[in-house]
Design an enzyme around this catalytic site. Structure first.
Site, short mmCIF file in Angstrom:
data_model
loop_
_atom_site.label_atom_id
_atom_site.label_comp_id
_atom_site.label_asym_id
_atom_site.label_seq_id
_atom_site.Cartn_x
_atom_site.Cartn_y
_atom_site.Cartn_z
N HIS A 15 1.18 -1.18 -0.11
CA HIS A 15 0.33 -0.18 0.25
C HIS A 15 1.08 0.96 0.06
O HIS A 15 1.30 1.81 0.64
CB HIS A 15 -0.96 -0.15 1.48
CG HIS A 15 -2.05 0.99 0.85
ND1 HIS A 15 -3.24 0.59 1.27
CD2 HIS A 15 -1.52 2.44 0.95
CE1 HIS A 15 -4.02 2.17 1.12
NE2 HIS A 15 -3.58 2.94 1.52
N ASP A 137 -6.77 3.20 -9.29
CA ASP A 137 -7.16 3.19 -8.62
C ASP A 137 -8.39 4.60 -8.54
O ASP A 137 -8.05 5.50 -9.67
CB ASP A 137 -7.03 3.31 -6.83
CG ASP A 137 -6.38 4.63 -6.72
OD1 ASP A 137 -6.21 5.50 -7.32
OD2 ASP A 137 -6.63 5.26 -4.88
N HIS A 196 -10.26 1.16 -0.73
CA HIS A 196 -9.55 1.11 0.87
C HIS A 196 -10.39 1.23 1.73
O HIS A 196 -12.19 1.97 0.29
CB HIS A 196 -9.14 3.20 0.66
CG HIS A 196 -8.13 3.55 0.18
ND1 HIS A 196 -7.46 3.28 -1.31
CD2 HIS A 196 -6.70 4.19 1.50
CE1 HIS A 196 -6.41 3.89 -1.57
NE2 HIS A 196 -5.81 4.11 -0.23
N GLU A 199 -10.85 3.54 6.98
CA GLU A 199 -9.54 4.63 6.94
C GLU A 199 -10.19 5.67 7.96
O GLU A 199 -9.42 5.67 8.68
CB GLU A 199 -8.53 5.06 5.71
CG GLU A 199 -7.81 5.71 6.05
CD GLU A 199 -6.64 6.16 4.55
OE1 GLU A 199 -6.98 6.68 3.92
OE2 GLU A 199 -6.15 6.77 4.74
N ASP A 277 2.38 3.78 3.01
CA ASP A 277 0.43 4.76 1.94
C ASP A 277 1.79 5.85 1.17
O ASP A 277 1.21 5.88 0.03
CB ASP A 277 0.27 5.23 3.57
CG ASP A 277 -1.20 5.85 3.18
OD1 ASP A 277 -1.90 5.45 1.93
OD2 ASP A 277 -2.11 6.25 3.57
N1 HPA Z 1 -6.46 7.04 1.00
C1 HPA Z 1 -7.64 7.45 0.36
N2 HPA Z 1 -6.70 8.29 -0.51
C2 HPA Z 1 -5.59 8.61 -0.69
C3 HPA Z 1 -4.62 8.53 0.54
C4 HPA Z 1 -4.59 7.39 1.55
O1 HPA Z 1 -4.57 6.98 2.14
N3 HPA Z 1 -3.14 8.65 -0.19
C5 HPA Z 1 -3.30 9.12 -1.45
N4 HPA Z 1 -5.04 9.38 -1.60
ZN ZN Z 2 -3.43 5.29 0.61
#
Ligand code: HPA
Ligand code: ZN
Length: 332
Positions: A15, A137, A196, A199, A277
């Site tokens: 990730h 994504d 995702h 989060e 990340d």
């Molecule tokens: N979450 C969602 N969108 C994102 C992230 C993340 O951690 N990092 C970059 N775009």
């Molecule tokens: Zn991310």
């Protein structure tokens, strides 16, 4: 000593966002060329720019950096820079999240993006000994048009190394279910599903990612820890979580690594993988994540090795390559 042990373990990163992996030097150089982006050209000012008030503030900063990327050369610099950083940490393989729709909106033609990814990936392999794969994504905040365009680009171009479809951006007000048709089509075409979820919103988002998007891994999944039935489901079905502890601290989703629910996830038998990340934006490294979690939880070496092995098993590498890396981990 633990530090050396962590270094010696062959690792994978599952990730990491390409834009978020841009080094400080690269961002400073881009900022000098693109003053209108509002990104500081001074290192100390950039460090302050990377102090995030909350997740939405983080996204605004991330988009400002993204807006400065214009051509294949910019992408190549990011990919090769990431590969060098991974190689220095004994990371052998990474699945890197790329958001084509955003790059195209920011004025980079799709073929420039693909050319930069391909040349960077070749350098990563040939010069740095790091194998890279891509997750394309969907930027969820841009709605279903972004889902449709991302899917069309992914399946139409099908670049070497593309392994999965992802879904990023804010979660609140961006239900996972609306992206179901794109994930269904992607899975039918042989891509994996790695959205995702959990989060920046609660466990219901993770359930939706599982049921509506057929998620095979969950990006973050932090809030799963609040739902014992969900933890049991993730454990039973061996759905890994891509845990990014420092990211969650820096976007203020959790107060500290010690306060992160990773212990609870492990205690419930969930497959936990450690990831960064957006490493320079969060001041994170993959070795640092392993060290922070190992220290916080008081892990034995064998438990640290098990986390590295979780990463390998949870990857989309071919089985033969997984076996090689697992054997190397066992030998360390
Ligand atoms: N979450 C969602 N969108 C994102 C992230 C993340 O951690 N990092 C970059 N775009
Ligand atoms: Zn991310």
């Amino acid at each position: 000593m633990l530090r050396e042990y962590i270094h010696a373990l062959p690792k994978v990163e599952l990730h990491v966002h390409l834009v978020g992996s841009a080094s400080v030097d690269t961002v400073v150089a881009l900022a000098a060329r693109h003053p209108s982006a509002g990104v500081p050209t001074d290192r100390a000012e950039l460090a302050a720019f990377y102090e995030f008030r909350d997740f939405d503030h983080f996204l605004k900063v991330y988009w400002a950096v993204q807006s400065m990327l214009r051509d294949r050369g910019d992408i190549d610099v990011l990919v090769t820079g990431l590969a060098a950083e991974l190689a220095a940490q004994n990371v052998r393989y990474a699945e890197v999240t790329v958001t084509p729709y955003n790059h195209v909106l920011d004025g980079m033609p799709g073929d420039e993006l693909l050319a930069g990814l391909e040349s960077g990936r070749a350098t990563a392999r040939d010069v740095h000994g790091v194998e890279l794969a891509w997750v394309f994504d969907i930027p969820g905040e841009k709605g279903i048009v972004a889902g449709r365009e991302t899917l069309t680009f992914a399946l139409g171009e099908r670049p070497d190394g593309l392994v999965a479809l992802g879904l990023g951006g804010p979660e609140i007000g961006v239900g996972r279910a609306r992206f179901e048709p794109f994930f269904t089509a992607a899975r039918e075409a042989g891509l994996h599903s790695v959205p995702h979820a959990g989060e920046t919103s609660g466990p219901a988002t993770v359930w939706s990612a599982l049921h509506d998007l057929g998620a095979e891994r969950i990006g973050h999944g932090t809030s799963s820890a609040a739902d014992p039935a969900l933890l049991a489901y993730l454990a039973e079905h061996r759905i890994p979580l891509e845990v990014c502890p420092t990211s969650n601290v820096r976007t203020r989703q959790v107060a500290s690594v010690d306060a992160h629910p990773v212990r609870r996830m492990l205690d419930h038998g969930v497959v936990v993988t450690l990831n960064t990340d957006d490493p320079p934006m969060f001041g994170a490294t993959l070795e640092g994540e392993y060290l922070a979690v190992a220290t916080s939880l008081g892990l034995r070496k064998s438990e640290v090795a098990a986390l590295a092995a979780n990463g390998v098993r949870s990857s989309f590498l071919p089985a033969s390559r997984k076996d090689e890396l697992l054997a190397e981990i066992a030998a360390v």
